[in-house]
Design a protein around this motif. Sequence first.
Motif, mmCIF file in Angstrom:
data_model
loop_
_atom_site.group_PDB
_atom_site.id
_atom_site.type_symbol
_atom_site.label_atom_id
_atom_site.label_comp_id
_atom_site.label_asym_id
_atom_site.label_seq_id
_atom_site.Cartn_x
_atom_site.Cartn_y
_atom_site.Cartn_z
ATOM 1 N N ASP A 139 6.457 1.719 -0.082
ATOM 2 C CA ASP A 139 6.862 0.465 0.524
ATOM 3 C C ASP A 139 5.701 -0.516 0.589
ATOM 4 O OD1 ASP A 139 9.419 -0.415 1.876
ATOM 5 O OD2 ASP A 139 7.845 -1.195 3.196
ATOM 6 N N LEU A 197 8.151 -9.117 -4.246
ATOM 7 C CA LEU A 197 9.392 -9.222 -4.999
ATOM 8 C C LEU A 197 10.341 -10.152 -4.266
ATOM 9 C CD1 LEU A 197 9.739 -5.399 -5.440
ATOM 10 C CD2 LEU A 197 9.238 -7.001 -7.273
ATOM 11 N N ARG A 198 11.348 -10.597 -4.991
ATOM 12 C CA ARG A 198 12.414 -11.324 -4.302
ATOM 13 C C ARG A 198 13.106 -10.350 -3.362
ATOM 14 N NH1 ARG A 198 13.870 -16.307 -6.283
ATOM 15 N NH2 ARG A 198 15.905 -16.295 -5.264
ATOM 16 N N GLN A 199 13.701 -10.887 -2.304
ATOM 17 C CA GLN A 199 14.252 -9.989 -1.283
ATOM 18 C C GLN A 199 15.426 -9.174 -1.806
ATOM 19 O OE1 GLN A 199 12.390 -9.543 1.114
ATOM 20 N NE2 GLN A 199 11.134 -11.337 0.609
ATOM 21 N N MET A 228 13.941 -6.417 -3.473
ATOM 22 C CA MET A 228 13.407 -5.529 -2.442
ATOM 23 C C MET A 228 14.508 -4.619 -1.902
ATOM 24 S SD MET A 228 10.443 -5.235 -1.309
ATOM 25 C CE MET A 228 9.402 -4.797 0.032
ATOM 26 N N MET A 229 15.702 -5.217 -1.697
ATOM 27 C CA MET A 229 16.821 -4.409 -1.184
ATOM 28 C C MET A 229 17.116 -3.248 -2.124
ATOM 29 S SD MET A 229 19.371 -7.496 -0.019
ATOM 30 C CE MET A 229 20.758 -6.477 0.482
ATOM 31 N N ARG A 234 14.272 -0.649 -1.750
ATOM 32 C CA ARG A 234 14.324 0.042 -0.457
ATOM 33 C C ARG A 234 15.468 1.039 -0.424
ATOM 34 N NH1 ARG A 234 12.138 -4.059 2.993
ATOM 35 N NH2 ARG A 234 9.882 -3.757 2.869
ATOM 36 N N LEU A 262 25.574 -11.477 2.483
ATOM 37 C CA LEU A 262 24.816 -12.280 1.520
ATOM 38 C C LEU A 262 25.668 -13.422 0.985
ATOM 39 C CD1 LEU A 262 22.828 -9.699 -0.650
ATOM 40 C CD2 LEU A 262 22.074 -10.996 1.329
ATOM 41 N N PHE A 291 24.750 -16.819 -1.112
ATOM 42 C CA PHE A 291 24.431 -16.199 -2.399
ATOM 43 C C PHE A 291 25.680 -16.207 -3.270
ATOM 44 C CE2 PHE A 291 20.918 -14.788 0.054
ATOM 45 C CZ PHE A 291 19.905 -14.535 -0.838
ATOM 46 N N GLU A 336 24.584 -13.350 -7.801
ATOM 47 C CA GLU A 336 23.377 -12.933 -7.079
ATOM 48 C C GLU A 336 23.650 -11.708 -6.216
ATOM 49 O OE1 GLU A 336 21.133 -17.256 -6.569
ATOM 50 O OE2 GLU A 336 22.834 -16.736 -5.304
#
Lengths: 240, 779
Positions: free
Chosen positions: B399, B407-409, B412-413, B416, B684, B689, B693
């Motif tokens: 992490d 990174l873009r979130q 990231m999702m 993760r 989102l 979004f 996206e």
Amino acid sequence: MVHDSSPLPVFRAEGVTRVYKTGTVEVWALRGVDLRLAEGEMVVLLGASGSGKSTLVNILGGLDLPSGGRVFFRDRELTQASDRQLTAFRRDHVGFVFQFYNLVPSLTARENVALVTEIARNPMTPEEALDRVGLAHRMDHFPAEMSGGEQQRVAIARAIAKRPDVLLCDEPTGALDSKTGIQVLEALHEVNRDLGTATVLITHNAAIQRIAHRVVVLADGRVIRDDANAERVLPAQVSW
Amino acid sequence: MLRDLRRIWAQALAIALVLGCGIMVLVGAQATQSTLIQTQAAYYERHRFADVFAGATRAPEDVVQAAALIPGVAQAEGRISFQAVLDIAGMAEPATGRILSLPAAGPALNLPLVRRGRLPDPDRPDEVALAEPFAEIHGLVPGSRLRGVLNGQLRELTVTGWVLSPEFIYTMPPGAMMPDDRRYALIWMTDAAAAAAMDMAGAVNEIAVRLARDGDERAVIAALDRLLDPYGGTGAYGRDRQVSHAFLDGELQQLGAMAAFMPPIFLLIAAFLVNMVLGRLITMERAQIGLMKALGYGRADIAWHYLKLALLIGVIGVLAGWGFGWWIADAMIGLYGDFFRFPFIIRDWGTQALVISAILGIATAGLGGLRAVWSSLKLPPAEAMQPPAPPSFARGWADRVLTRIRLRQTTMMIFRSIIRWPGRAVITLFGVSASVGVLVMSYFMFDAVERLADSVFQQANRQQVTLMLAHAQSDAAVQDALTLPGVLHAEGAYAMPVRAVHGHRNRLTALQGHFPDAELARLVDDAGRVVEPGASGLILPEMLARALDIRAGQVLRLEMMAPPRAILNLPVAEIIPQGMGQEAHIAAAALFDAMGSAPQVNMIHLSVQSDRMDDLNAAIKETPAVAGLSDWAEVRRQFDATLSENLLTMVGIYTLIGVLIAIGVVYNAARIQLSERSYELASLRVLGFSRAEVGYVLVGELMLLTALAIPLGWGFGYWLALGLVGAMSTDMFQIPFHITRRTFALAALAVFLAALGSVMMVRRRLDRIDLATALKARD
């Protein structure tokens, strides 16, 4: 003080109806609602469960389309917009705050806010947004590591970070105790005061109505009362 | 339960199909194998297929009686066998025939099965019966005529019937790599006629023996060798060296390998999938489970409810697997039926495989379900009725690295989620890489065949035609060959059947003498290197060296099986990797030096003007010095035709299987993702979004895993292909191990597309999510 003098309202709803069909049964969630929201105004939408508050806010926010009537955002008619246009409308103009926060559990507070700032046109930094709601010290925490009130303030920070024209809050204090709820209301109040963001706040908690410029009461899909508050109080003065 | 099944029907079906694939392979391969084994056994038994075979130059008839008296021998029979060149109407090039004599009293071993017409009449020396495949291709019905050069004499022969024989279920022309039913004939002729044609009255040159129940094959072979030694014995051998039997056996061995090799992979993946899907179902139904517990249902009742679901998936998988397995068995038996010449097929449904596969399939689903069910039982009812707590995310080293690279979130999702549920990611990785692996292994078969064809046809044998001479001649014969019509270049060669002996091991093979500066027929190893035999010493292919347990520097004894029957003791100079190679090689100079004779040739390789082939063929039919001819273009055609049909079927089946696994794994993973994260993904959308996206979060994670799985799958495929080479390689040949980039790329592409298609199907569901409702419904 009421901002009726503003020439063009942020929202204008005319005769909005919404019918849900479940099998052969028709449920009328809205039965002809007229509503105006002025720039910088804070309106509390009050009503019992099933009165149509959430349906109305969903339609205003471009999450749902009415069955009849027209809705305008400034001079644009939302009821004619395509799915793509509604997405762009939400992205550029609307901030949402929900009862259950709707944070992304895999992102930290800062990252949840950054999710929006990355796609917004003129955002503030995630740090600034979180600072506004008093969470500068909790930026790198995941939702599971925060209290309900903190999570809701992250949600508010996420909603305001794009500098929206309008903030739509659906029961933002519904899942919180009164002390945390008041902290959340203070955050909303400050945003409205400092950024001039028009705010619609849904609640069935009558105590909250006094913090708004105006109170609209819905019952059974109709507006039954629409009164300006002669005197607003600060969230700290509210209790329930 | 049926309601649960309806809810997850697409996922259940995907799992059942993966499970079904394993069972399909098991049932299909086993049913085919046992059908062929039973058919083979019945055919051998009914037609008295011999156990031991031996050849000699010319042995008096009474050695047959002597052979019958060898301890352990139940029955012995002698015959005359020789090669002939045939002139078939409507065929430009000459065909080659092997003439086999029928004992006057009627055959007692290797009984020919008359399929049409009758066997030749002992009183009519020009009558012959033909092997059915050859006769069929040329339309040589009883009464038709053909011309043959028998022992240098042109003869007119009349066909009396069509025959099949247990000796020739699979027929390989001498020196060929593939059956050639068009240009290679088996011809049965009466004993008297054959003896007259070959001046072999009162003599035989082949003996077949059937062993007594307790007969010792090795002892009988040794006794036969001693018996025939004075008559130019060419070495006795058992069924394991009989070409038709050895090929059929190799094929059966491969089917067995397939049945053992593939299914465990599928079963394992199916077990993981059942676990994943059921685990998710139970999570979604926690409240209901809590309620049932609160109402007083026992743990066993609840566990049984979900276990039944797993078992039902197992049953569906088993039934689908049986169905497809039988279908595949039918297709494969059909293919084998064309390839091998069985007069009848004894269909075996593979009962044993059915039972085993049913147990394995249902146990797999049950075990996969058990783990998921177990976790549901541990929940106390009060906790079960609460919505599950939001998952907590820890900050490990991975992490910290991710945070550092900004990174873009949405990306990231993705990361993760993978880090948070590594077990799930591993299942997806494993499943997808297994699918890539299966495809690499299956496309590798094309590579192997192409490599083989390239090595044999482009590198090693560049001649258009090879002439087999009736007798060895001085190398002046090569100059004579240049005068044949259309011949551009001629090269002599010398080949001799030999028995190679090292210690107690021995092999029947051939010794090839190579003349220097050969351009047409060259010795090429698996790496494509042209090997020039040195001034002295033998070159052996790896497999022959292994069979003889001999290393470079050691001396090998070679006993020539035909005149001049020299016995040579030669050192092994080099051992080369050569998958198709079975023969020993030596420089011609070294060979004739060791033999103490002048250089000779008994084969001539030709390069020929392509438009003069007909003239050449016509000339050769009239040249008694030539005993046979190989047209390499024709050999190549046969090779391609035989292999492409078999390969396409096999590769088609494996591609289907590989793609099904990818779909099963990715579709399930995507559905689970969607059901767990629909709330988050809808959030989102609310935040503004776009569909694309939001879709990226769902599609991105699975496609990232797919992309990571591809190199793993390449490795896995490499390993599978290596296993396949091991399982499929017989004593006769070894598959060259070489995987092309094209294979890796195709396998990756197929799986990538299958995965993408599966995720996109799920993404369409995401698009249909109603935002207002999705936000309200928290599970």
